[in-house]
Design a protein around this motif. Sequence first.
Motif, PDB file in Angstrom:
ATOM      1  N   ASP A 107      20.932  11.626  31.238  1.00 24.32           N
ATOM      2  CA  ASP A 107      21.505  10.333  31.638  1.00 24.32           C
ATOM      3  C   ASP A 107      21.821  10.308  33.126  1.00 24.32           C
ATOM      4  OD1 ASP A 107      21.298   9.334  29.096  1.00 24.32           O
ATOM      5  OD2 ASP A 107      23.399   9.627  28.567  1.00 24.32           O
TER       6      ASP A 107
ATOM      7  N   TYR B 212      20.136  11.845  35.513  1.00 27.07           N
ATOM      8  CA  TYR B 212      18.875  11.622  36.231  1.00 27.07           C
ATOM      9  C   TYR B 212      18.317  10.229  35.960  1.00 27.07           C
ATOM     10  CZ  TYR B 212      18.402  16.331  38.085  1.00 27.07           C
ATOM     11  OH  TYR B 212      18.584  17.485  38.812  1.00 27.07           O
ATOM     12  N   ALA B 213      18.539   9.699  34.774  1.00 27.96           N
ATOM     13  CA  ALA B 213      18.081   8.335  34.489  1.00 27.96           C
ATOM     14  C   ALA B 213      18.831   7.329  35.359  1.00 27.96           C
ATOM     15  CB  ALA B 213      18.289   8.019  33.011  1.00 27.96           C
TER      16      ALA B 213
END
Length: 367
Positions: free
Chosen positions: A254, A256-257
């Motif tokens: 999450d 990196y998203a």
Amino acid sequence: MNWRRLSAIMLKEVRQLRRDRITLAMILGIPVMQLILFGYAINLNLRGLSAGITDQANTAASRAVVMDMVASGVIAPKLAATSPQQLTDALRRGEISVGVVVPPDFEARRFDGREAVQVLVDGSDTVVQSAAIQLAQLPLDTAPVANTQPLGLGKGQVGVVSFYNPQRRSAVNIVPGLIGVILTMTMVLFTGVAIVRERERGNMELLIATPVSRSELMVGKVAPYVLIGLLQTTVVLGLGMWLFKVPIAGSVFDVYAAAMLLIVANLSLGLLISTRAQSQFQAMQMTFFVFLPSILLSGFMFPYAGMPKAAQWLAEVLPLTHFLRLIRGIMLRGASLAELWHDVLALLAFVVVMMTAAILRFHKRLD
């Protein structure tokens, strides 16, 4: 020194500045922008923190104490919860900054002098944490009941529980935000000069001669910088964990998203700037106009809750504002992207609008 020749050069420079609208805008705009932003946006004396309240006692005394807290102006009721668990869930999702819990045995605690009210604080923002602690120091005294016991609470009967950063370490709050600041500064600048650089180096003729479409060219310009942005995110995360012991309570995926969303949002904004600027210097000037409000209004340097409504509305347009909510929610509060879906949608909408505008503005011709 010949005054006539010198005055001619000075006149030529003034005329050049007058024709350069972006430079002229910076001469006048930067002082005005800084005065307005620093004058209105910087407010460390927070009021009206969004709060959730759980009054399990529901007595005249408990209601009076809650009303005194609200009357102080420090908190503004936003959520009426039935249990402390609802408040902690709302804190994790970032829906509230403060939770007030009045236990069922409030009356017994009040008369015995024990802790009778708990204030739950989102410690991921140290400024908000400091403001909420004021609630424990307020004189919550009201009129007595039948001239016997006062409705208020004595000293030490309001306890404060700080979540997510109980030690109040500033690095825990700053390092996640630095990811967004660095990505905003570098990604917008890199792509802000992308199209202009091709024109200045004489490569635009080659691009025009190729069968590449406008959308393919724009996406192709953006794609390599996505990897650079992810590399920068990894470096900041690694150093933050190693040097400052910054936790990652949520999912690394999450994190990196969320970083990917900000990277693409900033790259699309940079492309739009690049289609408008006439030179790389102009592109850097326009980037500065984006970077300064992002730093001051996003909540990175100064708390969002302390800003006037007009500044908050402007902050909602900035990608960094939504990213800070995402990254602090994931890293510090352990929230998921699904729980923070409002800010995810805001970043996606920004990407669509900016990329569409950049593609429509760019034309494969030299003029």
